[in-house]
Scaffold this motif. Structure first.
Motif, short mmCIF file in Angstrom:
data_model
loop_
_atom_site.label_atom_id
_atom_site.label_comp_id
_atom_site.label_asym_id
_atom_site.label_seq_id
_atom_site.Cartn_x
_atom_site.Cartn_y
_atom_site.Cartn_z
N ASN A 22 0.81 -1.21 0.00
CA ASN A 22 0.00 0.00 0.00
C ASN A 22 0.84 1.27 0.00
O ASN A 22 0.58 2.22 0.73
N GLN A 56 -0.09 -23.66 -11.18
CA GLN A 56 0.01 -22.25 -11.55
C GLN A 56 -0.45 -21.34 -10.42
O GLN A 56 0.06 -20.24 -10.25
N THR A 57 -1.46 -21.80 -9.67
CA THR A 57 -1.98 -20.97 -8.58
C THR A 57 -0.91 -20.75 -7.53
O THR A 57 -0.64 -19.62 -7.12
N ALA A 88 1.80 -18.47 -8.62
CA ALA A 88 1.45 -17.05 -8.61
C ALA A 88 1.30 -16.51 -7.19
O ALA A 88 1.65 -15.37 -6.90
N ARG A 89 0.76 -17.37 -6.29
CA ARG A 89 0.54 -16.89 -4.92
C ARG A 89 1.83 -16.85 -4.12
O ARG A 89 2.04 -15.98 -3.30
N ASP A 146 -8.78 -19.37 -9.63
CA ASP A 146 -7.99 -19.13 -8.42
C ASP A 146 -7.48 -17.70 -8.34
O ASP A 146 -6.74 -17.24 -9.22
N VAL A 147 -7.89 -17.00 -7.29
CA VAL A 147 -7.44 -15.63 -7.09
C VAL A 147 -6.04 -15.65 -6.47
O VAL A 147 -5.78 -16.39 -5.53
N VAL A 148 -5.14 -14.86 -7.04
CA VAL A 148 -3.75 -14.88 -6.55
C VAL A 148 -3.32 -13.55 -5.93
O VAL A 148 -2.30 -13.48 -5.26
N PHE A 149 -4.09 -12.50 -6.16
CA PHE A 149 -3.68 -11.20 -5.62
C PHE A 149 -4.89 -10.27 -5.58
O PHE A 149 -5.71 -10.27 -6.49
N LEU A 194 -6.35 -3.40 -2.77
CA LEU A 194 -7.45 -2.66 -2.18
C LEU A 194 -6.98 -1.27 -1.75
O LEU A 194 -5.78 -1.05 -1.57
N ASP A 218 -6.59 2.08 0.84
CA ASP A 218 -6.20 2.17 2.26
C ASP A 218 -7.40 2.58 3.10
O ASP A 218 -8.33 3.23 2.60
N ILE A 266 -5.45 -16.49 -11.89
CA ILE A 266 -4.54 -17.07 -12.88
C ILE A 266 -5.06 -16.86 -14.29
O ILE A 266 -4.33 -17.03 -15.24
N PRO A 317 -5.19 -14.74 -0.51
CA PRO A 317 -6.19 -14.35 -1.51
C PRO A 317 -7.20 -15.46 -1.79
O PRO A 317 -8.29 -15.20 -2.31
#
Lengths: 497, 127
Positions: A20, A479-480, A483-484, B39-42, B45, B47, B64, B89
């Motif tokens: 942030n 892949q997940t 990336a994570r 699949d959410v990787v990031f 958001l 502040d 992905i 995530p």
């Protein structure tokens, strides 16, 4: 000192991005003071660097030469490339790169320092001039810049040139670029990066530009329409003359994405279809290596009206030809309203040398023959596979549908059958797309082998597909997780063990 | 395949949800959205303390398969951010309507909430 480490260069260099927009210093205030002491050492006579940044020995691998040779040979056997077998990635035109182009680029005379005088680099300038000329004639364009270092960079330059043209004509209000939804993703990105709002254009039922939708999208705010022809389904936009007229009628420019130029060589030219600006993917069409992060080249061609805006410098024939030999001489010049430099010197010179060598070796007939063979190969392969190909007639590439199978699984399973898979899941207009482009370099025997791999996979059950690949050096990649939790250095890999 | 669409909250066409709580309005993305994304990787958001406006982008969700903008179903001041998403995530996939929440917004205009789709209307949209 302020609290923002970016306000202080020495501290910023030592800062770590947290999140942030927040930074935290890697070194304490005291550590920084010690660094600034330089080589004088600290009070204990040790290193001026903090302990965590110093080490007593280097961890160098201790291997014999055969061990090292075997290591790299093994790595080379774990990968698959165009030198291993067919590589039918659609819209990528993964041509074999003939080795003679490497030989030409490796000639000692090709190693020319770019700061040498024009007088002593006439051969270099002549090659660049002739390549500008070849590309211009191949594309039907009046002027060419060789500077952009990649296809996407060429797109960006083309869009900037179009913007400079509109601006110069007092048409700077034009703020929209129209892109068909089936276009390469780079088109949307280049237009957006060029400062334009992107208007997405739906395809018609046959997979081509929908003229009614185009009519609705065009306006006095249209700066350009970006098209590739044949499009990403391999279909020729047969209404291209009408499309060009519609775009020009509202004062817009027509941009040609050269990614699919391999389908047209020697038969049709974007300039003749009404395109005003285009980029050439020399790694796709003229068999230079794909960049893969390394050097590439994406020359841009334009019609006369846009030539004054091209990047500087370009090469031209000088007025004062050598009076003794009668041979022309060459010089660099800055186009009148140039958008400036987009790369050092003339772009990636040795890549341009390879493209020049390829074009010169094949010649007019060879290029036309390569293109015709590419179209024939795509059509032959499509006729041999059992997956449905919903759109046609197509040219150098086709998009089959994996139907009830998952295209990504099909791709993984094709690796088990010893061939590289096609591009998958794109364009989205075809469900579970298998976008396939065998190119002209493959023989009938290789195409049959590719078809056999497609058909073997088409007959396999989901369990087999989901478990693939089984016969490759690496199994299915997570892949997940990659990336994570990316592990970006060997230390990170060791930490995992 | 049918997706979970709880009827205790309101929905935006672009697949964000808004749930009134004691402190403000909680915001996240729907079950349908997380399934489409994969699949959410990031998750990026704003502040705490930032202000967001209705219908404007407040963040980014990366899977992905795709990178997608997030649009605020209501406007106001960001009261809280689900910081758990920065390290995990996958919560967005596992529990999109609960642990996978993204923002808590305060000071939203009541009428903004009413402009959003009801659960039934949203369910029709994704059917």
């Amino acid at each position: 000192m302020s609290d923002d480490p970016r306000d202080d260069r020495a501290r910023y260099d030592q800062a770590r991005y947290v999140e942030n927009g927040q930074y935290e210093p890697l070194l304490s205030e005291k550590d920084l003071t010690r660094v600034e002491i330089g080589g004088d050492g600290d009070e204990d006579g040790g290193s001026p660097l903090p302990d965590e940044l110093t080490r007593d020995s280097l961890e160098l691998p201790a291997l014999s030469e055969p061990e090292l040779a075997r290591h790299y040979t093994r790595l080379s056997q774990m990968i698959y490339g165009i030198d291993s077998g067919p590589y039918p990635l659609g819209s990528c035109t993964m041509k074999y790169n003939p080795k003679f182009t490497e030989d030409v680029a490796a000639l000692p005379k090709a190693a020319v320092h770019p700061d040498r005088s024009e007088r002593s680099t006439q051969g270099t300038l002549e090659l660049l001039y002739r390549l500008q000329d070849y590309l211009g004639r191949i594309g039907g364009m009046d002027a060419v810049t060789l500077q952009p270092p990649a296809g996407a960079a060429g797109e960006f330059v083309g869009i900037r040139v179009a913007a400079a043209y509109h601006e110069h004509n007092g048409e700077g209000h034009r703020d929209e670029v129209i892109v068909p939804e089936s276009a390469h993703g780079t088109n949307f990105a280049s237009a957006a990066l060029g400062g334009y709002d992107v208007v997405s254009l739906p395809s018609d039922d046959e997979g081509r530009v929908d003229l009614e939708a185009l009519e609705a999208a065009l306006s006095e705010n249209t700066a350009a329409l970006m098209l590739t022809n044949p499009n990403t389904l391999g279909l020729f936009e047969r209404d291209i003359a009408e499309i060009a007229e519609m775009v020009h009628d509202v004062g817009g420019l027509l941009y040609y994405d050269g990614a699919n130029l391999n389908a047209l060589l020697g038969r049709a030219r974007p300039g003749d279809m009404g395109f005003d600006v285009m980029h050439y993917n020399v790694h796709k069409t003229f068999a230079t290596p794909h960049g893969g992060g390394g050097p590439g080249a994406g020359p841009v061609g334009v019609v006369d009206e846009l030539a004054p805006f091209l990047p500087a410098p370009r090469v031209r024939e000088a007025d004062d030809s050598d009076s003794r030999s009668g041979e022309p001489t060459y010089e660099l010049f800055d186009p009148e309203h140039t958008i400036g430099k987009v790369h050092g010197y003339q772009g990636n010179w040795l890549v341009l040398v390879k493209a020049f060598a390829y074009i010169a070796r094949l010649g007019d007939e060879g290029l036309a023959d390569a293109s015709a063979t590419a179209v024939l190969n795509a059509n032959y392969l499509a006729s041999r596979i059992e997956y449905e190909v919903p759109y046609g007639p197509f040219h150098h590439e086709f998009v089959a549908s994996a139907g009830d199978q998952d295209a990504a699984d099909v791709a993984k399973r094709m690796l088990d059958h010893g061939v590289h898979p096609p591009t998958t899941k794109w364009p989205e207009i075809v469900p579970e797309a298998l976008m396939t482009e065998p190119t002209e370099v493959e023989s009938k025997a290789t195409l049959d082998r590719l078809a056999a791999a497609f058909n073997a996979v088409a007959a396999e059950d989901d369990e087999t597909l989901e478990g693939a690949p089984q016969r490759t050096a690496a199994r299915r990649i997570d892949q997940t997780d990659a990336a994570r939790s990316p592990r970006l250095s060997w230390q990170a890999l060791e930490d995992d063990d | 395949m049918s997706f979970n669409v709880p009827d205790d909250r309101r929905y935006r066409e672009s697949h964000e949800w808004a749930l009134p709580t004691d402190d403000g309005i909680r915001v996240g993305i729907t079950d349908f959205a997380q399934d489409e994304l994969g699949d959410v990787v990031f998750v990026e958001l704003p502040d705490e303390g930032d202000s967001v406006a209705q219908d404007e982008e407040f963040g980014v969700v990366e899977s992905i398969k795709a990178v997608s903008d997030l649009y605020a179903p209501v406007g106001g001041e960001v009261l809280a951010v689900n910081e758990a998403l920065f390290d995990s995530p996958e919560l967005v996939n596992d529990d999109p309507f609960g642990e996978g929440w993204m923002l808590e917004i305060e000071g939203a205009d009541e009428t903004e909430l009413e402009e959003l789709l009801s659960a039934d209307e949203y369910e029709d949209q994704i059917a």
